[in-house]
Design a protein around this motif. Structure first.
Motif, PDB file in Angstrom:
ATOM      1  N   SER A  38      63.623  69.574  73.909  1.00  0.00           N
ATOM      2  CA  SER A  38      63.660  70.501  72.778  1.00  0.00           C
ATOM      3  C   SER A  38      62.237  71.010  72.476  1.00  0.00           C
ATOM      4  CB  SER A  38      64.330  69.870  71.555  1.00  0.00           C
ATOM      5  OG  SER A  38      63.404  69.288  70.689  1.00  0.00           O
ATOM      6  N   HIS A  39      61.222  70.187  72.706  1.00  0.00           N
ATOM      7  CA  HIS A  39      59.837  70.665  72.530  1.00  0.00           C
ATOM      8  C   HIS A  39      59.464  71.672  73.623  1.00  0.00           C
ATOM      9  CE1 HIS A  39      59.343  67.466  69.567  1.00  0.00           C
ATOM     10  NE2 HIS A  39      58.252  68.077  69.177  1.00  0.00           N
ATOM     11  N   GLN A  40      59.936  71.419  74.835  1.00  0.00           N
ATOM     12  CA  GLN A  40      59.647  72.357  75.930  1.00  0.00           C
ATOM     13  C   GLN A  40      60.222  73.722  75.593  1.00  0.00           C
ATOM     14  OE1 GLN A  40      61.176  70.611  79.539  1.00  0.00           O
ATOM     15  NE2 GLN A  40      59.713  68.927  79.512  1.00  0.00           N
ATOM     16  N   LEU A  78      47.930  65.616  68.377  1.00  0.00           N
ATOM     17  CA  LEU A  78      48.984  66.463  68.947  1.00  0.00           C
ATOM     18  C   LEU A  78      50.181  66.524  68.003  1.00  0.00           C
ATOM     19  CD1 LEU A  78      49.181  65.636  72.779  1.00  0.00           C
ATOM     20  CD2 LEU A  78      48.646  67.828  71.754  1.00  0.00           C
ATOM     21  N   CYS A  79      50.934  65.434  67.940  1.00  0.00           N
ATOM     22  CA  CYS A  79      52.198  65.424  67.189  1.00  0.00           C
ATOM     23  C   CYS A  79      52.023  65.846  65.732  1.00  0.00           C
ATOM     24  CB  CYS A  79      52.846  64.039  67.203  1.00  0.00           C
ATOM     25  SG  CYS A  79      52.787  63.142  68.762  1.00  0.00           S
ATOM     26  N   THR A  80      51.316  65.025  64.958  1.00  0.00           N
ATOM     27  CA  THR A  80      51.223  65.261  63.519  1.00  0.00           C
ATOM     28  C   THR A  80      50.451  66.548  63.203  1.00  0.00           C
ATOM     29  OG1 THR A  80      51.224  62.875  63.252  1.00  0.00           O
ATOM     30  CG2 THR A  80      50.712  64.158  61.314  1.00  0.00           C
ATOM     31  N   LYS A  81      49.401  66.802  63.966  1.00  0.00           N
ATOM     32  CA  LYS A  81      48.585  68.001  63.740  1.00  0.00           C
ATOM     33  C   LYS A  81      49.444  69.257  63.847  1.00  0.00           C
ATOM     34  CE  LYS A  81      44.264  70.146  65.230  1.00  0.00           C
ATOM     35  NZ  LYS A  81      44.386  71.110  66.331  1.00  0.00           N
ATOM     36  N   CYS A  82      50.211  69.344  64.910  1.00  0.00           N
ATOM     37  CA  CYS A  82      51.045  70.532  65.100  1.00  0.00           C
ATOM     38  C   CYS A  82      52.114  70.628  64.021  1.00  0.00           C
ATOM     39  CB  CYS A  82      51.686  70.527  66.481  1.00  0.00           C
ATOM     40  SG  CYS A  82      52.800  71.924  66.701  1.00  0.00           S
ATOM     41  N   HIS A  83      52.763  69.509  63.731  1.00  0.00           N
ATOM     42  CA  HIS A  83      53.818  69.545  62.712  1.00  0.00           C
ATOM     43  C   HIS A  83      53.269  70.027  61.367  1.00  0.00           C
ATOM     44  CE1 HIS A  83      56.482  66.415  65.039  1.00  0.00           C
ATOM     45  NE2 HIS A  83      56.399  67.578  65.656  1.00  0.00           N
ATOM     46  N   LYS A  84      52.077  69.564  61.003  1.00  0.00           N
ATOM     47  CA  LYS A  84      51.475  69.962  59.726  1.00  0.00           C
ATOM     48  C   LYS A  84      51.124  71.446  59.718  1.00  0.00           C
ATOM     49  CE  LYS A  84      49.646  65.645  57.906  1.00  0.00           C
ATOM     50  NZ  LYS A  84      48.495  64.720  57.906  1.00  0.00           N
TER      51      LYS A  84
HETATM   52  C1  HEC Z   1      52.443  72.220  69.351  1.00  0.00           C
HETATM   53  C2  HEC Z   1      53.434  71.763  68.376  1.00  0.00           C
HETATM   54  C3  HEC Z   1      54.121  70.427  68.499  1.00  0.00           C
HETATM   55  C4  HEC Z   1      53.670  69.266  69.074  1.00  0.00           C
HETATM   56  C5  HEC Z   1      52.375  69.035  69.821  1.00  0.00           C
HETATM   57  C6  HEC Z   1      54.674  68.255  68.806  1.00  0.00           C
HETATM   58  N1  HEC Z   1      55.709  68.797  68.100  1.00  0.00           N
HETATM   59 FE1  HEC Z   1      57.366  67.788  67.405  1.00  0.00          FE
HETATM   60  N2  HEC Z   1      58.134  69.526  66.698  1.00  0.00           N
HETATM   61  C7  HEC Z   1      57.515  70.754  66.755  1.00  0.00           C
HETATM   62  C8  HEC Z   1      58.395  71.760  66.164  1.00  0.00           C
HETATM   63  C9  HEC Z   1      58.084  73.251  66.037  1.00  0.00           C
HETATM   64  C10 HEC Z   1      59.556  71.073  65.741  1.00  0.00           C
HETATM   65  C11 HEC Z   1      60.786  71.661  65.027  1.00  0.00           C
HETATM   66  C12 HEC Z   1      61.834  72.024  66.015  1.00  0.00           C
HETATM   67  C13 HEC Z   1      63.016  72.650  65.293  1.00  0.00           C
HETATM   68  O1  HEC Z   1      63.611  71.989  64.443  1.00  0.00           O
HETATM   69  O2  HEC Z   1      63.319  73.781  65.598  1.00  0.00           O
HETATM   70  C14 HEC Z   1      59.360  69.660  66.099  1.00  0.00           C
HETATM   71  C15 HEC Z   1      60.296  68.660  65.834  1.00  0.00           C
HETATM   72  C16 HEC Z   1      60.099  67.314  66.090  1.00  0.00           C
HETATM   73  C17 HEC Z   1      61.038  66.264  65.769  1.00  0.00           C
HETATM   74  C18 HEC Z   1      62.381  66.435  65.067  1.00  0.00           C
HETATM   75  C19 HEC Z   1      63.399  66.806  66.094  1.00  0.00           C
HETATM   76  C20 HEC Z   1      64.759  67.071  65.542  1.00  0.00           C
HETATM   77  O3  HEC Z   1      65.663  67.276  66.385  1.00  0.00           O
HETATM   78  O4  HEC Z   1      64.940  67.092  64.329  1.00  0.00           O
HETATM   79  C21 HEC Z   1      60.497  65.077  66.199  1.00  0.00           C
HETATM   80  C22 HEC Z   1      61.096  63.693  66.084  1.00  0.00           C
HETATM   81  C23 HEC Z   1      59.216  65.396  66.795  1.00  0.00           C
HETATM   82  N3  HEC Z   1      59.002  66.763  66.711  1.00  0.00           N
HETATM   83  C24 HEC Z   1      58.360  64.466  67.335  1.00  0.00           C
HETATM   84  C25 HEC Z   1      57.156  64.771  67.976  1.00  0.00           C
HETATM   85  C26 HEC Z   1      56.276  63.794  68.610  1.00  0.00           C
HETATM   86  C27 HEC Z   1      56.517  62.301  68.631  1.00  0.00           C
HETATM   87  C28 HEC Z   1      55.235  64.492  69.143  1.00  0.00           C
HETATM   88  C29 HEC Z   1      54.064  63.970  69.932  1.00  0.00           C
HETATM   89  C30 HEC Z   1      54.334  63.242  71.138  1.00  0.00           C
HETATM   90  C31 HEC Z   1      55.445  65.917  68.838  1.00  0.00           C
HETATM   91  N4  HEC Z   1      56.609  66.040  68.140  1.00  0.00           N
HETATM   92  C32 HEC Z   1      54.576  66.939  69.211  1.00  0.00           C
HETATM   93  C33 HEC Z   1      56.269  71.029  67.246  1.00  0.00           C
HETATM   94  C34 HEC Z   1      55.425  70.132  67.898  1.00  0.00           C
END
Ligand code: HEC
Ligand code: HEC
Ligand code: HEC
Length: 105
Positions: A38-40, A78-84
């Motif tokens: 889903s991230h891809q 990576l993870c938290t930074k992007c989410h924020k």
């Molecule tokens: C460059 C941005 C980015 C990075 C890096 C990233 N994420 Fe995310 N992540 C997102 C986005 C955007 C969504 C929301 C997707 C949606 O709901 O459409 C998301 C959603 C999620 C969700 C919720 C999925 C769901 O189905 O509700 C989880 C859990 C998550 N990320 C974990 C991680 C973890 C652990 C990492 C690091 C290994 C990570 N993410 C790295 C952008 C990122």
């Protein structure tokens, strides 16, 4: 030339995308489920993560053990930074609090 172009297209289509869902080691806080595919799809770019670590199972812990990757670097940078950042921009985002990423078993 046609043969070469065909071969390139084929190699992209056959790119190994790894597991759909991955469970990452998260220390005492508990494991971290990570929806890989889903991230891809959402990010459309492998390099966001795979310039920090290779496309290899267990590579994050391997690099941490070798002292080549700081503990919590992936989590924080990576993870938290992007989410924020996404949250701030008012876009769909992922979890930013400990217990939403780490699950205790
Ligand atoms: C460059 C941005 C980015 C990075 C890096 C990233 N994420 Fe995310 N992540 C997102 C986005 C955007 C969504 C929301 C997707 C949606 O709901 O459409 C998301 C959603 C999620 C969700 C919720 C999925 C769901 O189905 O509700 C989880 C859990 C998550 N990320 C974990 C991680 C973890 C652990 C990492 C690091 C290994 C990570 N993410 C790295 C952008 C990122
Ligand atoms: C948001 C971060 C992120 C993005 C973007 C991402 N990956 Fe990954 N990938 C990971 C993580 C985390 C692992 C597991 C590393 C570990 O086990 O230490 C992984 C592992 C892999 C693996 C090893 C097999 C496996 O499932 O563990 C392959 C192959 C892979 N990724 C391919 C890709 C490809 C191809 C893309 C782009 C289409 C991509 N990844 C995009 C985070 C990402
Ligand atoms: C967006 C998801 C996410 C959030 C939010 C998150 N973590 Fe993590 N955490 C991870 C991932 C992925 C790893 C493994 C990769 C790494 O070490 O960077 C990890 C690793 C860890 C580790 C183990 C480090 C080691 O190598 O021993 C601890 C401890 C930890 N997190 C604590 C926390 C605490 C405390 C919070 C809340 C303040 C938190 N995490 C919030 C995803 C997250």
């Amino acid at each position: 030339m046609l043969v070469i172009a065909g071969a390139v297209t084929l190699s992209i289509a056959e790119q190994n995308k790894g597991a759909k869902d991955i469970e990452l080691y998260g220390g005492k806080r508990g494991k971290v489920p990570f929806p890989h595919h889903s991230h891809q799809e959402k990010l459309g770019n492998c390099d966001v993560c795979h310039t920090v670590f290779e496309q290899k199972t267990g590579i994050i812990e391997e690099l941490k053990a070798q002292g080549k990757l700081e503990k919590k670097y992936v989590m924080n940078k990576l993870c938290t930074k992007c989410h924020k950042e996404k949250q701030k921009a008012g876009e769909k985002s992922g979890p930013t609090t400990c217990s939403k990423c780490h699950i205790k078993k």
